[in-house]
Design a protein around this motif. Sequence first.
Motif, PDB file in Angstrom:
ATOM      1  N   VAL A   1       0.854  -1.183   0.000  1.00  0.00           N
ATOM      2  CA  VAL A   1       0.000   0.000   0.000  1.00  0.00           C
ATOM      3  C   VAL A   1       0.892   1.236   0.000  1.00  0.00           C
ATOM      4  N   GLY A   2       0.819   2.014  -1.077  1.00  0.00           N
ATOM      5  CA  GLY A   2       1.698   3.168  -1.222  1.00  0.00           C
ATOM      6  C   GLY A   2       1.064   4.485  -0.842  1.00  0.00           C
ATOM      7  N   ASN A   3      -0.234   4.499  -0.607  1.00  0.00           N
ATOM      8  CA  ASN A   3      -0.921   5.745  -0.317  1.00  0.00           C
ATOM      9  C   ASN A   3      -0.808   6.140   1.160  1.00  0.00           C
ATOM     10  N   ALA A   4      -0.231   5.278   1.960  1.00  0.00           N
ATOM     11  CA  ALA A   4      -0.129   5.562   3.393  1.00  0.00           C
ATOM     12  C   ALA A   4       1.291   5.309   3.902  1.00  0.00           C
ATOM     13  N   GLY A   5       2.275   5.632   3.092  1.00  0.00           N
ATOM     14  CA  GLY A   5       3.654   5.497   3.543  1.00  0.00           C
ATOM     15  C   GLY A   5       4.254   4.134   3.286  1.00  0.00           C
ATOM     16  N   CYS A   6       3.852   3.445   2.260  1.00  0.00           N
ATOM     17  CA  CYS A   6       4.388   2.134   1.879  1.00  0.00           C
ATOM     18  C   CYS A   6       4.219   1.093   2.988  1.00  0.00           C
ATOM     19  N   ILE A   7       3.019   0.616   3.138  1.00  0.00           N
ATOM     20  CA  ILE A   7       2.727  -0.435   4.115  1.00  0.00           C
ATOM     21  C   ILE A   7       3.011  -1.782   3.461  1.00  0.00           C
ATOM     22  N   ALA A   8       3.975  -2.489   3.997  1.00  0.00           N
ATOM     23  CA  ALA A   8       4.353  -3.797   3.466  1.00  0.00           C
ATOM     24  C   ALA A   8       3.369  -4.858   3.936  1.00  0.00           C
ATOM     25  N   PRO A   9       3.214  -5.921   3.152  1.00  0.00           N
ATOM     26  CA  PRO A   9       2.331  -7.001   3.589  1.00  0.00           C
ATOM     27  C   PRO A   9       2.959  -7.775   4.749  1.00  0.00           C
ATOM     28  N   ALA A  10       2.122  -8.218   5.652  1.00  0.00           N
ATOM     29  CA  ALA A  10       2.596  -9.066   6.748  1.00  0.00           C
ATOM     30  C   ALA A  10       3.063 -10.400   6.168  1.00  0.00           C
ATOM     31  N   PRO A  11       3.967 -11.093   6.843  1.00  0.00           N
ATOM     32  CA  PRO A  11       4.407 -12.390   6.337  1.00  0.00           C
ATOM     33  C   PRO A  11       3.216 -13.327   6.101  1.00  0.00           C
ATOM     34  N   GLY A  12       3.151 -13.889   4.907  1.00  0.00           N
ATOM     35  CA  GLY A  12       2.085 -14.829   4.569  1.00  0.00           C
ATOM     36  C   GLY A  12       0.792 -14.191   4.098  1.00  0.00           C
ATOM     37  N   TYR A  13       0.686 -12.860   4.178  1.00  0.00           N
ATOM     38  CA  TYR A  13      -0.565 -12.168   3.828  1.00  0.00           C
ATOM     39  C   TYR A  13      -0.941 -12.370   2.361  1.00  0.00           C
ATOM     40  N   LEU A  14      -0.013 -12.100   1.457  1.00  0.00           N
ATOM     41  CA  LEU A  14      -0.325 -12.234   0.033  1.00  0.00           C
ATOM     42  C   LEU A  14      -0.557 -13.691  -0.350  1.00  0.00           C
ATOM     43  N   ALA A  15       0.217 -14.600   0.203  1.00  0.00           N
ATOM     44  CA  ALA A  15       0.043 -16.030  -0.090  1.00  0.00           C
ATOM     45  C   ALA A  15      -1.326 -16.521   0.371  1.00  0.00           C
ATOM     46  N   ALA A  16      -1.843 -15.934   1.426  1.00  0.00           N
ATOM     47  CA  ALA A  16      -3.156 -16.347   1.939  1.00  0.00           C
ATOM     48  C   ALA A  16      -4.264 -16.067   0.935  1.00  0.00           C
ATOM     49  N   PHE A  17      -4.096 -15.055   0.086  1.00  0.00           N
ATOM     50  CA  PHE A  17      -5.120 -14.766  -0.919  1.00  0.00           C
ATOM     51  C   PHE A  17      -5.207 -15.866  -1.962  1.00  0.00           C
ATOM     52  N   ALA A  18      -4.068 -16.450  -2.304  1.00  0.00           N
ATOM     53  CA  ALA A  18      -4.084 -17.577  -3.238  1.00  0.00           C
ATOM     54  C   ALA A  18      -4.808 -18.758  -2.600  1.00  0.00           C
ATOM     55  N   LEU A  19      -4.572 -18.991  -1.334  1.00  0.00           N
ATOM     56  CA  LEU A  19      -5.257 -20.086  -0.629  1.00  0.00           C
ATOM     57  C   LEU A  19      -6.745 -19.800  -0.501  1.00  0.00           C
ATOM     58  N   LEU A  20      -7.088 -18.553  -0.179  1.00  0.00           N
ATOM     59  CA  LEU A  20      -8.489 -18.163  -0.057  1.00  0.00           C
ATOM     60  C   LEU A  20      -9.210 -18.346  -1.392  1.00  0.00           C
ATOM     61  N   ARG A  21      -8.531 -17.948  -2.449  1.00  0.00           N
ATOM     62  CA  ARG A  21      -9.116 -18.058  -3.784  1.00  0.00           C
ATOM     63  C   ARG A  21      -9.395 -19.508  -4.132  1.00  0.00           C
ATOM     64  N   SER A  22      -8.441 -20.391  -3.896  1.00  0.00           N
ATOM     65  CA  SER A  22      -8.653 -21.780  -4.261  1.00  0.00           C
ATOM     66  C   SER A  22      -9.670 -22.455  -3.341  1.00  0.00           C
ATOM     67  N   ALA A  23      -9.659 -22.079  -2.078  1.00  0.00           N
ATOM     68  CA  ALA A  23     -10.590 -22.699  -1.120  1.00  0.00           C
ATOM     69  C   ALA A  23     -12.019 -22.236  -1.349  1.00  0.00           C
ATOM     70  N   LYS A  24     -12.193 -20.970  -1.661  1.00  0.00           N
ATOM     71  CA  LYS A  24     -13.531 -20.402  -1.815  1.00  0.00           C
ATOM     72  C   LYS A  24     -14.000 -20.405  -3.272  1.00  0.00           C
ATOM     73  N   ALA A  25     -13.038 -20.482  -4.201  1.00  0.00           N
ATOM     74  CA  ALA A  25     -13.338 -20.388  -5.639  1.00  0.00           C
ATOM     75  C   ALA A  25     -14.213 -19.170  -5.900  1.00  0.00           C
ATOM     76  N   ARG A  26     -13.820 -18.019  -5.330  1.00  0.00           N
ATOM     77  CA  ARG A  26     -14.650 -16.821  -5.399  1.00  0.00           C
ATOM     78  C   ARG A  26     -14.215 -15.862  -6.488  1.00  0.00           C
ATOM     79  N   CYS A  27     -12.962 -15.370  -6.377  1.00  0.00           N
ATOM     80  CA  CYS A  27     -12.566 -14.316  -7.317  1.00  0.00           C
ATOM     81  C   CYS A  27     -11.135 -14.503  -7.756  1.00  0.00           C
TER      82      CYS A  27
END
Length: 113
Positions: A87-113
Motif C-alpha cells: 500500500v503506497g498511499n499511506a507510507g508504503c505499508i508492506a504485507p505481513a508475512p504470509g498475507y499475500l500467499a493467503a489470498f491464493a489459498l483463499l481463492r482456491s478454497a472459496k473459488a470466489r474471485c
Amino acid sequence: MSAIRLARAVTSRKIIVKFEAATTATRMGCCEAGSGVATFGIPGSAGVPEEIAHLTLALPYNDLAAVEAAFAAHPDAIAAVILEPVVGNAGCIAPAPGYLAAFALLRSAKARC
C-alpha cells in the motif's frame, strides 16, 4: 475500471473488496481511499454515488480475519478483491508475512474471485 466490470460480468456479483489507504479502487470510482466513511458504504467525496459506495467494502490492510468475515457476511456477492501488494498511499505499508500467499489459498478454497 475494466477489471471491475469484467469481474462483475463474469461472476454476476456486485460487491468489490478494496483495502483502506489503497489507491487502486479509488481511481476506479469505488470510494475514497482510506476513508472511514467508505468503510460504512457512505461516499466520502463528491462524485461517488451512494449506490456505488454501498457495493464497495473497504477493509483494513493486513487483516485476513476481516477478509474472511467479508466473504462470510456476503456469500455469493463478492465479484472481486482489488489488492495492492504494497500500500503506497499511506507510507508504503508492506504485507505481513504470509498475507499475500493467503489470498491464493483463499481463492482456491472459496473459488470466489
